[in-house]
Design a protein around this motif. Structure first.
Motif, PDB file in Angstrom:
ATOM      1  N   ASP A  42       0.871  -1.411  -0.160  1.00  0.00           N
ATOM      2  CA  ASP A  42       0.146  -0.037   0.031  1.00  0.00           C
ATOM      3  C   ASP A  42       0.834   1.249  -0.070  1.00  0.00           C
ATOM      4  OD1 ASP A  42      -2.625   1.169   0.352  1.00  0.00           O
ATOM      5  OD2 ASP A  42      -1.843   1.777   2.329  1.00  0.00           O
ATOM      6  N   LEU A  43       1.814   1.254   0.780  1.00  0.00           N
ATOM      7  CA  LEU A  43       2.715   2.434   0.852  1.00  0.00           C
ATOM      8  C   LEU A  43       3.762   2.661  -0.573  1.00  0.00           C
ATOM      9  CD1 LEU A  43       4.318   2.034   4.457  1.00  0.00           C
ATOM     10  CD2 LEU A  43       2.650   3.908   3.719  1.00  0.00           C
ATOM     11  N   SER A  44       3.946   1.451  -1.151  1.00  0.00           N
ATOM     12  CA  SER A  44       4.719   1.717  -2.293  1.00  0.00           C
ATOM     13  C   SER A  44       3.821   2.187  -3.426  1.00  0.00           C
ATOM     14  CB  SER A  44       5.231   0.336  -2.767  1.00  0.00           C
ATOM     15  OG  SER A  44       4.091  -0.425  -3.010  1.00  0.00           O
ATOM     16  N   LEU A  45       2.416   2.248  -3.384  1.00  0.00           N
ATOM     17  CA  LEU A  45       1.625   2.628  -4.235  1.00  0.00           C
ATOM     18  C   LEU A  45       1.559   4.169  -4.233  1.00  0.00           C
ATOM     19  CD1 LEU A  45      -1.108   0.114  -4.240  1.00  0.00           C
ATOM     20  CD2 LEU A  45       0.448   0.367  -6.279  1.00  0.00           C
ATOM     21  N   ARG A  46       2.193   4.899  -3.103  1.00  0.00           N
ATOM     22  CA  ARG A  46       1.709   6.270  -2.984  1.00  0.00           C
ATOM     23  C   ARG A  46       2.627   7.189  -4.040  1.00  0.00           C
ATOM     24  NH1 ARG A  46      -1.644   4.606   0.279  1.00  0.00           N
ATOM     25  NH2 ARG A  46      -1.677   4.876   2.229  1.00  0.00           N
ATOM     26  N   GLY A  47       3.686   6.727  -4.411  1.00  0.00           N
ATOM     27  CA  GLY A  47       4.344   7.531  -5.343  1.00  0.00           C
ATOM     28  C   GLY A  47       5.002   8.508  -4.609  1.00  0.00           C
ATOM     29  N   ASP A  48       5.230   8.668  -3.151  1.00  0.00           N
ATOM     30  CA  ASP A  48       5.730   9.925  -2.739  1.00  0.00           C
ATOM     31  C   ASP A  48       7.099   9.538  -2.404  1.00  0.00           C
ATOM     32  OD1 ASP A  48       6.598  11.622  -0.357  1.00  0.00           O
ATOM     33  OD2 ASP A  48       4.758  11.419   0.294  1.00  0.00           O
ATOM     34  N   PRO A  49       8.062  10.408  -2.894  1.00  0.00           N
ATOM     35  CA  PRO A  49       9.345  10.287  -2.570  1.00  0.00           C
ATOM     36  C   PRO A  49       9.960   9.979  -1.381  1.00  0.00           C
ATOM     37  CG  PRO A  49       9.235  11.988  -4.350  1.00  0.00           C
ATOM     38  CD  PRO A  49       7.741  11.709  -3.583  1.00  0.00           C
ATOM     39  N   ASP A  50       9.619  10.659  -0.360  1.00  0.00           N
ATOM     40  CA  ASP A  50       9.749  10.481   1.265  1.00  0.00           C
ATOM     41  C   ASP A  50       9.359   9.049   1.627  1.00  0.00           C
ATOM     42  OD1 ASP A  50      10.971  13.191   1.316  1.00  0.00           O
ATOM     43  OD2 ASP A  50       9.019  13.853   2.064  1.00  0.00           O
ATOM     44  N   VAL A  51       8.077   8.632   1.175  1.00  0.00           N
ATOM     45  CA  VAL A  51       7.892   7.141   1.411  1.00  0.00           C
ATOM     46  C   VAL A  51       8.703   6.214   0.894  1.00  0.00           C
ATOM     47  CG1 VAL A  51       5.960   5.480   1.546  1.00  0.00           C
ATOM     48  CG2 VAL A  51       5.478   7.883   2.055  1.00  0.00           C
ATOM     49  N   ASP A  52       9.124   6.493  -0.276  1.00  0.00           N
ATOM     50  CA  ASP A  52       9.842   5.596  -1.108  1.00  0.00           C
ATOM     51  C   ASP A  52      11.327   5.360  -0.383  1.00  0.00           C
ATOM     52  OD1 ASP A  52       8.194   5.184  -3.194  1.00  0.00           O
ATOM     53  OD2 ASP A  52       8.792   6.485  -4.354  1.00  0.00           O
ATOM     54  N   ARG A  53      11.931   6.670  -0.012  1.00  0.00           N
ATOM     55  CA  ARG A  53      13.333   6.577   0.721  1.00  0.00           C
ATOM     56  C   ARG A  53      13.038   5.929   2.206  1.00  0.00           C
ATOM     57  NH1 ARG A  53      13.537  11.573  -2.041  1.00  0.00           N
ATOM     58  NH2 ARG A  53      12.678  12.625  -0.064  1.00  0.00           N
ATOM     59  N   ALA A  54      12.061   6.111   2.670  1.00  0.00           N
ATOM     60  CA  ALA A  54      11.853   5.564   4.060  1.00  0.00           C
ATOM     61  C   ALA A  54      11.620   3.796   4.022  1.00  0.00           C
ATOM     62  CB  ALA A  54      10.616   5.981   4.592  1.00  0.00           C
ATOM     63  N   LEU A  55      10.980   3.359   2.927  1.00  0.00           N
ATOM     64  CA  LEU A  55      10.893   2.015   2.589  1.00  0.00           C
ATOM     65  C   LEU A  55      12.370   1.537   2.406  1.00  0.00           C
ATOM     66  CD1 LEU A  55       7.544   1.775   0.855  1.00  0.00           C
ATOM     67  CD2 LEU A  55       8.076   0.798   3.102  1.00  0.00           C
ATOM     68  N   ALA A  56      13.060   1.983   1.444  1.00  0.00           N
ATOM     69  CA  ALA A  56      14.402   1.622   0.914  1.00  0.00           C
ATOM     70  C   ALA A  56      15.463   1.482   2.030  1.00  0.00           C
ATOM     71  CB  ALA A  56      14.744   2.438  -0.247  1.00  0.00           C
ATOM     72  N   GLY A  57      15.256   2.674   3.015  1.00  0.00           N
ATOM     73  CA  GLY A  57      16.290   2.556   4.103  1.00  0.00           C
ATOM     74  C   GLY A  57      15.766   1.844   5.183  1.00  0.00           C
ATOM     75  N   ASN A  58      14.650   1.178   5.290  1.00  0.00           N
ATOM     76  CA  ASN A  58      14.024   0.331   6.360  1.00  0.00           C
ATOM     77  C   ASN A  58      14.478  -0.964   6.384  1.00  0.00           C
ATOM     78  OD1 ASN A  58      12.843  -0.692   8.544  1.00  0.00           O
ATOM     79  ND2 ASN A  58      10.723   0.091   7.746  1.00  0.00           N
ATOM     80  N   ALA A  59      15.514  -1.461   6.672  1.00  0.00           N
ATOM     81  CA  ALA A  59      16.158  -2.749   6.820  1.00  0.00           C
ATOM     82  C   ALA A  59      14.996  -3.778   7.260  1.00  0.00           C
ATOM     83  CB  ALA A  59      17.549  -2.920   7.160  1.00  0.00           C
ATOM     84  N   GLY A  60      14.256  -3.440   8.234  1.00  0.00           N
ATOM     85  CA  GLY A  60      13.023  -4.435   8.687  1.00  0.00           C
ATOM     86  C   GLY A  60      11.974  -4.497   7.606  1.00  0.00           C
ATOM     87  N   ALA A  61      11.966  -3.592   6.477  1.00  0.00           N
ATOM     88  CA  ALA A  61      10.863  -3.919   5.869  1.00  0.00           C
ATOM     89  C   ALA A  61      11.124  -4.883   4.668  1.00  0.00           C
ATOM     90  CB  ALA A  61      10.356  -2.513   5.044  1.00  0.00           C
ATOM     91  N   PRO A  62      10.550  -5.938   4.504  1.00  0.00           N
ATOM     92  CA  PRO A  62      10.733  -6.955   3.635  1.00  0.00           C
ATOM     93  C   PRO A  62      10.304  -6.566   1.965  1.00  0.00           C
ATOM     94  CG  PRO A  62       8.731  -7.607   4.806  1.00  0.00           C
ATOM     95  CD  PRO A  62       9.203  -6.319   5.504  1.00  0.00           C
ATOM     96  N   LEU A  63      11.172  -6.116   1.231  1.00  0.00           N
ATOM     97  CA  LEU A  63      10.881  -5.607  -0.051  1.00  0.00           C
ATOM     98  C   LEU A  63      10.818  -6.883  -1.217  1.00  0.00           C
ATOM     99  CD1 LEU A  63      12.866  -2.114  -0.384  1.00  0.00           C
ATOM    100  CD2 LEU A  63      10.035  -2.593   0.136  1.00  0.00           C
ATOM    101  N   ALA A  64       9.734  -6.775  -1.880  1.00  0.00           N
ATOM    102  CA  ALA A  64       9.726  -8.063  -2.856  1.00  0.00           C
ATOM    103  C   ALA A  64       8.401  -7.639  -3.708  1.00  0.00           C
ATOM    104  CB  ALA A  64       9.651  -9.433  -2.111  1.00  0.00           C
TER     105      ALA A  64
END
Length: 372
Positions: free
Chosen positions: A138-160
Motif C-alpha cells: 500500500d505504501l509503495s503505491l503512494r508514489g511519494d519520494p519520502d515514503v519510497d526513501r523510508a521504505l528503501a532505508g528500512n532494513a526491517g521492511a521485507p521488499l519483494a
C-alpha cells in the motif's frame, strides 16, 4: 502478601495541585520528571499505571511541542504506557506524533485516528520495523519520494514483488533512492539489475551473476548479428553516434532505445550492448576506439570496456541491457534449432506433457449388482 510503603504508588495529588497553579508554569517539568520516574520504575502495577495515566492525560494538552516530543520518545516504546496517553501525544502532531507512530509496539485504530492524516505520516509509518507485506504494498503505491526513501532505508521492511519493482523503477531517476536500495544486502541482486550503472563494482558482479543464472533458464540462440556488426563499425568509423545508436537499437530489437552510451557514467552500457548484439571482439574494440574520442584517449577506459565485453555471454548481456533501459527485446522466443534447456521454464517437456498426461488412475467399470 501486604505491600510495603516503599512499593506503594506515589501520592501525586500534590503535584496535580502544583500543576494547576497559574502563577507557575511547572507543567512541562512535572511531565518530564514523572515520565522518567515511570520509565525507571522496576515494577509498574495497575495502581502505578493508573496514577501516571491520570497525571499525564492532564498535563499533555498543556505542554509545548518540544516537551511533548521528548515525552513521546520515552513513552512510546514502553508496553505499559496507557493507550490514552499515547493517543494524546499523537494528537499533538509534529515530532510527538512521529515518535508515537514510529516507536509504539502496537498501532491501534485509536492511535492512527488520533494521529490524523498530516504531511509525512506515511513516511513515518514506512520506517517501522514491523511492516507487513500488505502495508508495504500500500505504501509503495503512494508514489511519494519520502515514503519510497523510508521504505528503501528500512532494513526491517521485507521488499519483494511488485513493491520492489516500483521502487527500483523510480530509482532509475532518483540517485538517492537507488543508493539506498543498492546498499541493502537482503535484496536479490538480479532484482536490482535496472540499477546496474549506479552500482559499485561488487554489486555489479553480483547483478551480472544473477542475470546470467536467470538467462540460463530460458531458450537461447546466437543472434547472428554479423550484418549489424558491419553497420555499427561503419557508423562508428565515420563518427556518427546518432546513426550508430539507432542501428544498435534495431540490432537488439529495441528500436528507439536511448543508450547515451558516450556519456562517461554510461560507457559500460556500450560494452554491454555490443556484447548483447553478439559482435566479435575486434569489432567491439574498433567501436571503442572510433565512436567517441574521449574513450579512445583513455587506455584504461578501452581496457575496462573490453574486459566487461569478455565477462559475459550475449544472452546475459541482452537481459542486462533490457533491464537497464527498461524495455524488452522484440523477440524472446527460440527457433526450433536453438537450444532449449531440458528443465527450463520454456522446455517442451514440461507444460505440454503435463497437459496431455493421462489420469493418475483409470476409471473402473461399473459393477451391476446381481439379484436372485
Amino acid at each position: 502478601m501486604a505491600r510495603s510503603a516503599a512499593d506503594a504508588p506515589p501520592d501525586l495529588s500534590g503535584l496535580l495541585d502544583l500543576a494547576r497553579d497559574r502563577r507557575l508554569d511547572m507543567k512541562p517539568v512535572l511531565l518530564r520528571v514523572q515520565t522518567d520516574l515511570f520509565r525507571a520504575a522496576p515494577v509498574r502495577d495497575v495502581a502505578t499505571i493508573r496514577a501516571f495515566e491520570a497525571l499525564a492525560c492532564g498535563l499533555i494538552p498543556t505542554v509545548d511541542a518540544a516537551t511533548a516530543e521528548i515525552v513521546a520518545q520515552k513513552l512510546a516504546p514502553l508496553p505499559d504506557t496507557p493507550q490514552s496517553v499515547l493517543a494524546l501525544l499523537a494528537a499533538q502532531g509534529g515530532g510527538a506524533r512521529d515518535a508515537v507512530l514510529a516507536g509504539s509496539p502496537v498501532l491501534t485504530t485509536a492511535l492512527l485516528e488520533a494521529a490524523g492524516s498530516g504531511p509525512g505520516l506515511d513516511a513515518v509509518l514506512a520506517r517501522r520495523t514491523d511492516l507487513g507485506r500488505a502495508l508495504i504494498e500500500d505504501l509503495s503505491l503512494r508514489g511519494d519520494p519520502d515514503v519510497d526513501r523510508a521504505l528503501a532505508g528500512n532494513a526491517g521492511a521485507p521488499l519483494a514483488g511488485p513493491a520492489l519493482e516500483r521502487l527500483v523503477e523510480r530509482a532509475r531517476r532518483q540517485t538517492d533512492l537507488a543508493a539506498l536500495l543498492l546498499s541493502r544486502d537482503d535484496l536479490p541482486a538480479v532484482d536490482l539489475a535496472p540499477l546496474y550503472l549506479q552500482a559499485g563494482p561488487e554489486r555489479r558482479t553480483a547483478i551480472r551473476d544473477g542475470v546470467a543464472a536467470r538467462a540460463a533458464l530460458r531458450p537461447q540462440g546466437r543472434a547472428g548479428m554479423r550484418a549489424a556488426g558491419a553497420a555499427l563499425t561503419a557508423f562508428a568509423g565515420r563518427g556518427e553516434p546518432e546513426r550508430f545508436e539507432a542501428a544498435l537499437g534495431e540490432a537488439l530489437g529495441m528500436p528507439g532505445a536511448c543508450f547515451r552510451a558516450t556519456e562517461p557514467e554510461r560507457r559500460d552500457l556500450l560494452a554491454l550492448a555490443l556484447r548483447a548484439a553478439d559482435l566479435a571482439e575486434e569489432e567491439a574494440v574498433f567501436i571503442f576506439l572510433r565512436l567517441d574520442p574521449s574513450i579512445a584517449r583513455s587506455v584504461d577506459a578501452v581496457f575496462g570496456l573490453t574486459k566487461l565485453f569478455r565477462s559475459m555471454d550475449a544472452a546475459t548481456a541482452r537481459d542486462l541491457v533490457a533491464s537497464i533501459l527498461g524495455s524488452e527485446p522484440a523477440a524472446r522466443g527460440a527457433t526450433p534449432d536453438q537450444h532449449r534447456p531440458a528443465h527450463g521454464p520454456a522446455s517442451p517437456r514440461l507444460r505440454p506433457a503435463a497437459a496431455a498426461a493421462p489420469a493418475l488412475r483409470p476409471s473402473l467399470p461399473e459393477r451391476t449388482r446381481k439379484t436372485r
